[in-house]
Design a protein around this motif. Sequence first.
Motif, short mmCIF file in Angstrom:
data_model
loop_
_atom_site.label_atom_id
_atom_site.label_comp_id
_atom_site.label_asym_id
_atom_site.label_seq_id
_atom_site.Cartn_x
_atom_site.Cartn_y
_atom_site.Cartn_z
N ILE A 130 0.85 -1.19 0.00
CA ILE A 130 0.00 0.00 0.00
C ILE A 130 0.88 1.24 0.00
CG2 ILE A 130 -1.76 1.31 1.24
CD1 ILE A 130 -2.66 -1.30 2.54
N GLY A 131 0.62 2.15 -0.92
CA GLY A 131 1.40 3.40 -0.94
C GLY A 131 1.34 4.05 -2.31
N ASN A 132 1.68 5.34 -2.34
CA ASN A 132 1.71 6.05 -3.61
C ASN A 132 2.66 5.35 -4.58
OD1 ASN A 132 -0.02 8.06 -2.64
ND2 ASN A 132 1.68 9.26 -1.83
N ASN B 185 10.13 6.30 -4.85
CA ASN B 185 10.54 6.11 -3.46
C ASN B 185 9.90 4.88 -2.84
OD1 ASN B 185 11.54 6.75 -0.73
ND2 ASN B 185 9.42 7.29 -0.32
N LYS B 186 8.63 4.63 -3.13
CA LYS B 186 7.93 3.49 -2.54
C LYS B 186 8.45 2.15 -3.09
CE LYS B 186 5.18 6.01 0.00
NZ LYS B 186 5.28 6.05 1.47
N ASN B 187 9.08 2.19 -4.25
CA ASN B 187 9.82 1.04 -4.79
C ASN B 187 8.97 -0.21 -4.96
OD1 ASN B 187 12.06 -0.11 -5.92
ND2 ASN B 187 13.32 -0.07 -4.07
N HIS B 188 7.77 -0.04 -5.51
CA HIS B 188 6.93 -1.21 -5.79
C HIS B 188 7.55 -2.10 -6.87
CE1 HIS B 188 3.96 1.54 -3.93
NE2 HIS B 188 3.48 0.43 -3.43
N LYS B 189 8.41 -1.50 -7.68
CA LYS B 189 9.12 -2.29 -8.71
C LYS B 189 9.92 -3.42 -8.06
CE LYS B 189 12.58 -1.78 -12.38
NZ LYS B 189 13.47 -0.82 -13.09
N LEU B 190 10.57 -3.12 -6.95
CA LEU B 190 11.34 -4.14 -6.25
C LEU B 190 10.43 -5.27 -5.77
CD1 LEU B 190 14.15 -4.90 -4.98
CD2 LEU B 190 13.32 -3.79 -2.89
N ILE B 191 9.26 -4.91 -5.27
CA ILE B 191 8.32 -5.91 -4.77
C ILE B 191 7.86 -6.83 -5.91
CG2 ILE B 191 6.08 -6.29 -3.66
CD1 ILE B 191 6.45 -3.58 -2.25
N ILE B 192 7.54 -6.25 -7.06
CA ILE B 192 7.11 -7.05 -8.21
C ILE B 192 8.23 -7.96 -8.69
CG2 ILE B 192 6.34 -6.96 -10.61
CD1 ILE B 192 4.88 -4.33 -9.91
N ASN B 193 9.45 -7.44 -8.74
CA ASN B 193 10.59 -8.26 -9.15
C ASN B 193 10.79 -9.44 -8.20
OD1 ASN B 193 11.32 -6.78 -11.44
ND2 ASN B 193 12.61 -5.37 -10.28
N ALA B 194 10.67 -9.18 -6.91
CA ALA B 194 10.83 -10.25 -5.92
C ALA B 194 9.69 -11.25 -6.02
CB ALA B 194 10.90 -9.65 -4.52
N PHE B 195 8.48 -10.74 -6.21
CA PHE B 195 7.33 -11.63 -6.34
C PHE B 195 7.48 -12.55 -7.55
CE2 PHE B 195 3.06 -12.74 -7.76
CZ PHE B 195 2.47 -13.18 -6.59
N PHE B 196 7.99 -12.00 -8.63
CA PHE B 196 8.22 -12.82 -9.83
C PHE B 196 9.16 -13.98 -9.53
CE2 PHE B 196 11.03 -13.47 -13.62
CZ PHE B 196 10.12 -14.18 -14.38
N GLU B 197 10.21 -13.72 -8.76
CA GLU B 197 11.17 -14.77 -8.42
C GLU B 197 10.53 -15.87 -7.57
OE1 GLU B 197 14.17 -15.10 -9.64
OE2 GLU B 197 13.94 -13.25 -10.79
N THR C 75 9.47 8.82 6.94
CA THR C 75 9.59 9.50 8.23
C THR C 75 8.84 8.74 9.31
OG1 THR C 75 7.67 10.88 7.71
CG2 THR C 75 9.85 11.77 7.21
N PHE C 76 7.83 7.95 8.93
CA PHE C 76 7.10 7.14 9.91
C PHE C 76 6.72 5.80 9.29
CE2 PHE C 76 3.22 6.04 12.44
CZ PHE C 76 3.88 5.82 13.63
N GLY C 77 5.49 5.63 8.88
CA GLY C 77 5.03 4.37 8.31
C GLY C 77 3.66 3.99 8.86
N VAL C 78 2.68 4.88 8.64
CA VAL C 78 1.32 4.67 9.17
C VAL C 78 0.75 3.32 8.72
CG1 VAL C 78 -1.07 5.47 9.00
CG2 VAL C 78 0.75 7.09 9.51
N VAL C 79 0.97 2.96 7.47
CA VAL C 79 0.38 1.72 6.96
C VAL C 79 0.90 0.50 7.71
CG1 VAL C 79 2.12 1.32 5.15
CG2 VAL C 79 -0.22 0.49 4.84
N LEU C 80 2.11 0.56 8.26
CA LEU C 80 2.62 -0.56 9.05
C LEU C 80 1.82 -0.72 10.33
CD1 LEU C 80 6.50 -0.05 8.71
CD2 LEU C 80 4.93 -1.28 7.20
N ILE C 81 1.45 0.41 10.95
CA ILE C 81 0.66 0.35 12.18
C ILE C 81 -0.77 -0.10 11.87
CG2 ILE C 81 -0.08 1.61 14.23
CD1 ILE C 81 2.96 1.31 13.86
N GLU C 82 -1.32 0.35 10.75
CA GLU C 82 -2.64 -0.11 10.35
C GLU C 82 -2.64 -1.62 10.15
OE1 GLU C 82 -4.04 4.01 8.05
OE2 GLU C 82 -3.32 2.27 6.90
N ALA C 83 -1.57 -2.14 9.57
CA ALA C 83 -1.45 -3.59 9.39
C ALA C 83 -1.39 -4.30 10.73
CB ALA C 83 -0.20 -3.90 8.56
#
Length: 382
Positions: A213-215, A219-231, A295-303
Amino acid sequence: MHILVLPSFYPDIDNENLGIFFKEQIHALAENNNKVGVVYVQKKSLRKFRFNKIFTSFFQFQINIENQWTEYRIKGWKIPFFIGDHIWLYLTRKLINKYISLNGKPDVIHAHNTFFAGIAAYDFFVKKNIKYVITEHDSDFLNGNFTEKQKVKISKVYSESLQVISVSKALKIAMSSITPNINVKVIPNIVNTDYFVPKRENSIPTVINFLAIGNLTENKNHKLIINAFFEISKLNDNIKLVICGDGPEKSNLISLVKKYSLENKVDIKGFLSKEKILNELQNATCLVHASNYETFGVVLIEALSCGLPFISTKSGGPDDIFEKGMGYLISKNNLKELVNTLLHFIDNKSSFNKLVLRDIAVNNYSRLEVYKQLHLCYIEAK
């Protein structure tokens, strides 16, 4: 106590999640017997400008009564460079004076970010002796993006504040490098733990659902997540990835999904409402967060509040949040480490206790717990 809050950005009709942690803090102040007002100059993109809506969508003043507080708003334009900054400050000062004329002087102003709410609060301290507290959220501290002129303004604003607050230790360290003689207190953002709750499970999920979850920015680097998921998809067919958010990287991420032929495994859902975000969290198996800086990470606390473990990069704010048993904290932009961590999670997913994760969120980031810390910062204003 009478508290006037100046957020630098705030939820509006175009984005109900924008600065939601400001609104949660305001809610906490109001429900603890404080008189609370909010002054907000909304900056709308010039790309949304329409001449036929000039009398309804721009520079209109409005007062909103929401729950136990009052919001004073002006709609404006998001004009680039210093011109837009000066317009924002002019309108904010005008709106504060309007608020004071109708509600009296507040005991304290709580400004969020030096640029530019903190500068407005400083002005009213100098001109009308209204004390103020400032909470910093600005990621530019982590990047070192401030000019010498901006650093002088930061020092001036901090020097007269009753209390300078940072939302994480990493941000505090970065702030102290600019203003080493200022005492900075760490108080985290608030998450509505009464809203973000675990799902009542009627059945055991058969698919492992990873969620990001994120813009959609670099910076949010969703590309890295997709690359890792592919592996890991080569090794495990029983997995899915959902990405929630919108932004300039969306088309690139969609192209990457197509390149890997993952259309049936990866779902980029775009911007979602608060209700739909809750649904995604409740149906996920693990949150994955790959930012380069936070600077924080609100979505981590929501999780956590939903009983969901997370995998996050060491990007600043998440380093503060993380405790053993929450999931995994990994290096930034390291594909191999993320792949190995995802695989390790799959093998050990049953070791995480939802109730324990939720208790951590409630005991550290709920409205009441954070309000107790904020209240101590306001006492000097009385």
